[in-house]
Design an enzyme around this catalytic site. Structure first.
Site, mmCIF file in Angstrom:
data_model
loop_
_atom_site.group_PDB
_atom_site.id
_atom_site.type_symbol
_atom_site.label_atom_id
_atom_site.label_comp_id
_atom_site.label_asym_id
_atom_site.label_seq_id
_atom_site.Cartn_x
_atom_site.Cartn_y
_atom_site.Cartn_z
ATOM 1 N N ALA A 128 0.758 -1.116 0.280
ATOM 2 C CA ALA A 128 0.135 0.291 -0.256
ATOM 3 C C ALA A 128 1.216 0.856 0.062
ATOM 4 C CB ALA A 128 -0.860 0.075 0.901
ATOM 5 N N ASN A 129 2.151 1.803 -0.229
ATOM 6 C CA ASN A 129 2.799 2.260 0.444
ATOM 7 C C ASN A 129 3.170 2.985 -1.343
ATOM 8 O OD1 ASN A 129 4.543 -0.016 -0.327
ATOM 9 N ND2 ASN A 129 5.942 1.381 -1.292
ATOM 10 N N GLY A 183 0.991 3.294 -6.017
ATOM 11 C CA GLY A 183 0.511 3.415 -6.937
ATOM 12 C C GLY A 183 -0.774 2.701 -6.488
ATOM 13 N N GLY A 229 -2.163 0.635 -4.977
ATOM 14 C CA GLY A 229 -2.437 0.447 -3.067
ATOM 15 C C GLY A 229 -2.366 0.927 -2.465
ATOM 16 N N SER A 268 -5.113 -9.516 -12.790
ATOM 17 C CA SER A 268 -5.643 -8.575 -13.826
ATOM 18 C C SER A 268 -6.276 -8.963 -15.477
ATOM 19 C CB SER A 268 -3.993 -8.248 -14.240
ATOM 20 O OG SER A 268 -3.366 -8.042 -15.433
ATOM 21 N N TYR A 326 3.692 -13.806 -15.328
ATOM 22 C CA TYR A 326 2.798 -13.365 -14.628
ATOM 23 C C TYR A 326 1.073 -13.272 -14.911
ATOM 24 C CZ TYR A 326 0.592 -8.354 -13.451
ATOM 25 O OH TYR A 326 -0.148 -7.337 -12.899
HETATM 26 N N1 LIG Z 1 -0.831 -0.848 -13.156
HETATM 27 C C1 LIG Z 1 -1.777 -1.360 -14.077
HETATM 28 O O1 LIG Z 1 -1.549 -1.320 -14.804
HETATM 29 C C2 LIG Z 1 -2.343 -3.401 -13.148
HETATM 30 C C3 LIG Z 1 -2.915 -4.039 -13.932
HETATM 31 C C4 LIG Z 1 -3.590 -5.108 -13.186
HETATM 32 C C5 LIG Z 1 -3.172 -5.561 -12.112
HETATM 33 N N2 LIG Z 1 -2.300 -4.699 -11.570
HETATM 34 C C6 LIG Z 1 -2.231 -5.182 -10.617
HETATM 35 O O2 LIG Z 1 -2.024 -4.136 -8.957
HETATM 36 C C7 LIG Z 1 -1.896 -4.534 -7.919
HETATM 37 C C8 LIG Z 1 -1.104 -3.551 -7.653
HETATM 38 O O3 LIG Z 1 0.259 -2.713 -8.461
HETATM 39 P P1 LIG Z 1 0.266 -1.242 -8.925
HETATM 40 O O4 LIG Z 1 0.411 -1.287 -10.444
HETATM 41 O O5 LIG Z 1 0.122 -0.656 -8.337
HETATM 42 O O6 LIG Z 1 2.176 -1.762 -8.756
HETATM 43 P P2 LIG Z 1 3.672 -0.670 -8.489
HETATM 44 O O7 LIG Z 1 3.907 0.314 -8.491
HETATM 45 O O8 LIG Z 1 4.536 -1.037 -8.286
HETATM 46 O O9 LIG Z 1 3.003 -1.046 -6.553
HETATM 47 C C9 LIG Z 1 3.079 -2.667 -5.864
HETATM 48 C C10 LIG Z 1 3.102 -2.352 -4.807
HETATM 49 O O10 LIG Z 1 3.571 -3.537 -3.986
HETATM 50 C C11 LIG Z 1 4.394 -4.425 -3.322
HETATM 51 N N3 LIG Z 1 5.451 -5.373 -3.405
HETATM 52 C C12 LIG Z 1 6.172 -5.581 -4.043
HETATM 53 N N4 LIG Z 1 6.840 -7.015 -4.158
HETATM 54 C C13 LIG Z 1 6.441 -6.664 -2.708
HETATM 55 C C14 LIG Z 1 6.590 -8.061 -1.589
HETATM 56 N N5 LIG Z 1 6.904 -8.847 -2.179
HETATM 57 N N6 LIG Z 1 6.037 -7.384 -0.771
HETATM 58 C C15 LIG Z 1 5.228 -6.447 0.246
HETATM 59 N N7 LIG Z 1 4.729 -5.500 -1.235
HETATM 60 C C16 LIG Z 1 5.185 -5.950 -2.328
HETATM 61 C C17 LIG Z 1 5.265 -3.192 -3.751
HETATM 62 O O11 LIG Z 1 6.236 -2.139 -2.337
HETATM 63 P P3 LIG Z 1 7.610 -1.597 -2.973
HETATM 64 O O12 LIG Z 1 7.751 -0.278 -3.376
HETATM 65 O O13 LIG Z 1 8.007 -1.611 -1.500
HETATM 66 O O14 LIG Z 1 7.777 -2.526 -4.071
HETATM 67 C C18 LIG Z 1 4.400 -1.177 -3.543
HETATM 68 O O15 LIG Z 1 3.454 -1.256 -3.027
HETATM 69 C C19 LIG Z 1 -0.661 -5.576 -8.361
HETATM 70 O O16 LIG Z 1 -1.317 -6.562 -8.016
HETATM 71 C C20 LIG Z 1 -0.735 -5.405 -10.426
HETATM 72 O O17 LIG Z 1 -0.810 -6.561 -10.583
HETATM 73 C C21 LIG Z 1 -1.936 -2.844 -11.908
#
Ligand SMILES: NC(=O)c1ccc[n+]([C@@H]2O[C@H](COP(=O)([O-])OP(=O)(O)OC[C@H]3O[C@@H](n4cnc5c(N)ncnc54)[C@H](OP(=O)(O)O)[C@@H]3O)[C@@H](O)[C@H]2O)c1
Length: 436
Positions: free
Chosen positions: A120-121, A123, A125, A281, A309
């Site tokens: 949740a830090n 994007g 989340g 996704s 993925y």
């Molecule tokens: N963006 C898109 O277009 C999209 C589309 C479909 C689905 N999604 C899904 O949406 C979700 C959020 O993605 P996002 O786009 O917001 O990505 P993001 O900005 O990269 O954020 C990912 C979050 O997950 C955390 N994370 C990664 N590995 C971790 C671990 N081992 N333990 C705990 N936290 C961890 C990251 O923390 P750190 O900062 O510490 O790395 C960050 O807070 C994901 O499940 C992604 O698959 C995204």
């Protein structure tokens, strides 16, 4: 060129250019969204037809210009650009930005609820945390880095304070609400790809929930109202976690599978009826042969970022559906309530998810950011379906379904394969050391 000819060319440009651009934008949105399996190929057809009609009208006006005095065309030269901009903004609002969680914020729909969000830090989340916090929830940010989580909490609090300082409350009331608000944002250390860290987090969470529990019943299981399995990664190269499991599968599916199972007693204890939101996704569709249970860790197949993925995101949906089935069949004890499960595709959202991608995807994504930003959702819009599935009462009978743009969306045949879902469940239990 004579002055009148120049004026005519300017008018022609103003009539035809913007409206053609608006048609092009509409078609791009349709292709982009359907290409990412966010909608059917006919989703946006009526709006495209309207824009096409306007382009035809514009062309007719251009032909007529040769016949009449160009002064007659001053009005269309003003109206068409305004119309084109309005239509582009409308297309973006309906098909990209979507609704906002304002109604939940205004009604404080999450008041007294406790929500845990992984990753949740930043994007999606972080924006989900912000919107649920604004809607009155106590939000536990479960992250691997305390510093990044605390920065996000600061940011969420300052946006809340910015909102309340614009309100008409007195200074003392504002100060009191700031202190109380701070207590509604908590940090829980958890690296979801590390199963020891997940087990520790579940024990720490129990203590945290006991402190938050207002029932004063020390024997009761402390309640968690919503779990949002959001953390996720896309890895350009194959890596492994401490247990020797492929990292994308470990983080996106196995760690969350363990966390969810460990937290089920807390979720069943929720007086509102616990909910699990599984952030998956539409990319799951790239797993075009279905779930590969013989090679979950991608040791036999050649590794590609999208294929692994996609496997992990298909695993999310299969787990979500299987959990929903199990909950509907379980006889709950005492005051326990069955937990509802919702699979969410947040849309194509501009976040940091590209950070571990290979350079040939990461750099074009940066270079074309000006174009992509018009087609992708911003994180607040990407968080909306999470918030909707976490709170909306209309979803009580839709446990196990897949939601995109806050609507239930049909998924492919592989997600409905109950036998594969059961086998994946057993395999996942063995891998993370859970008794079935
Ligand atoms: N963006 C898109 O277009 C999209 C589309 C479909 C689905 N999604 C899904 O949406 C979700 C959020 O993605 P996002 O786009 O917001 O990505 P993001 O900005 O990269 O954020 C990912 C979050 O997950 C955390 N994370 C990664 N590995 C971790 C671990 N081992 N333990 C705990 N936290 C961890 C990251 O923390 P750190 O900062 O510490 O790395 C960050 O807070 C994901 O499940 C992604 O698959 C995204």
């Amino acid at each position: 060129m004579s002055e009148s000819l120049t004026t005519m060319r300017v008018y022609q440009g103003l009539i035809a250019g913007p409206i053609a651009l608006s048609l092009l934008y509409s078609i791009s949105v349709q292709c982009f969204l359907s290409g990412w399996h966010e909608c059917s190929w006919t989703y946006h057809l009526s709006s495209i037809s309207l824009r096409l009609t306007l382009v035809i009208v514009a062309i007719a006006i251009l032909f007529a210009m040769e016949e009449f005095s160009h002064d007659t065309f001053l009005l269309p030269a003003v109206v068409f650009p305004i119309l084109a901009v309005t239509l582009m903004v409308r297309t973006r609002k309906i098909y990209i930005t979507g609704p906002t969680s304002e109604k939940y914020i205004q009604t404080q729909a999450a008041k007294d609820k406790i929500v845990l969000i992984t990753g949740a830090n930043t994007g999606i989340g972080k924006e989900t945390a912000r919107q649920l916090f604004m809607a009155g929830a106590t939000v536990i940010l479960s992250c691997r880095s305390e510093q990044r989580a605390r920065d996000a909490m600061e940011d969420i609090l300052s946006s809340q304070q910015h909102n309340s300082s614009n309100s008409t409350a007195t200074e003392t009331t504002q100060l009191r609400s700031k202190t109380m608000d701070k207590d509604r944002l908590l940090f829980l250390q958890c690296d979801v790809s590390d199963y020891d860290s997940v087990r520790n987090a579940s024990q720490e969470l129990d203590k945290m929930l006991c402190k938050l529990d207002k029932s004063n019943d020390a024997t009761a299981t402390p309640a968690l109202d919503v779990l949002i399995n959001n953390a996720g990664i896309m890895m350009g190269t194959r890596k492994e976690n401490k247990a020797g499991h492929e990292l994308t599968m470990a983080c996106n599916h196995l760690g969350h599978f363990l966390l969810t199972n460990l937290l089920m007693p807390n979720l069943r204890a929720s007086k509102y009826g616990g909910r699990v939101v599984v952030v998956t996704s539409s990319t799951y569709t790239l797993a075009d042969k279905g779930m590969d249970l013989d090679d979950l860790q991608c040791e036999k197949r050649s590794y590609t970022m999208f294929s692994q993925y996609a496997q992990s995101k298909l695993a999310n949906i299969l787990m979500g559906k299987e959990l929903a089935r199990r909950e509907s069949e379980t006889k709950n004890k005492g005051t326990e309530k069955p937990v509802k499960v919702y699979n969410v595709h947040p849309g194509l959202v501009r976040t940091d998810v590209v950070r571990n991608m290979p350079w040939y995807l990461k750099y074009p994504n940066m270079m074309f950011s000006l174009v992509l930003v018009t087609l992708q959702k911003a994180p607040p819009a990407g968080a909306y379906t999470n918030v909707f599935c976490a709170l909306d009462e209309s979803l009580e009978n839709q446990s196990g379904e897949y939601f995109s743009n806050s609507e239930a969306f049909a998924t492919n045949k592989f997600t409905h394969d109950e036998d594969t879902a059961k086998r994946l469940w057993t395999l996942s239990c063995n891998l993370v050391g859970l008794k079935e």
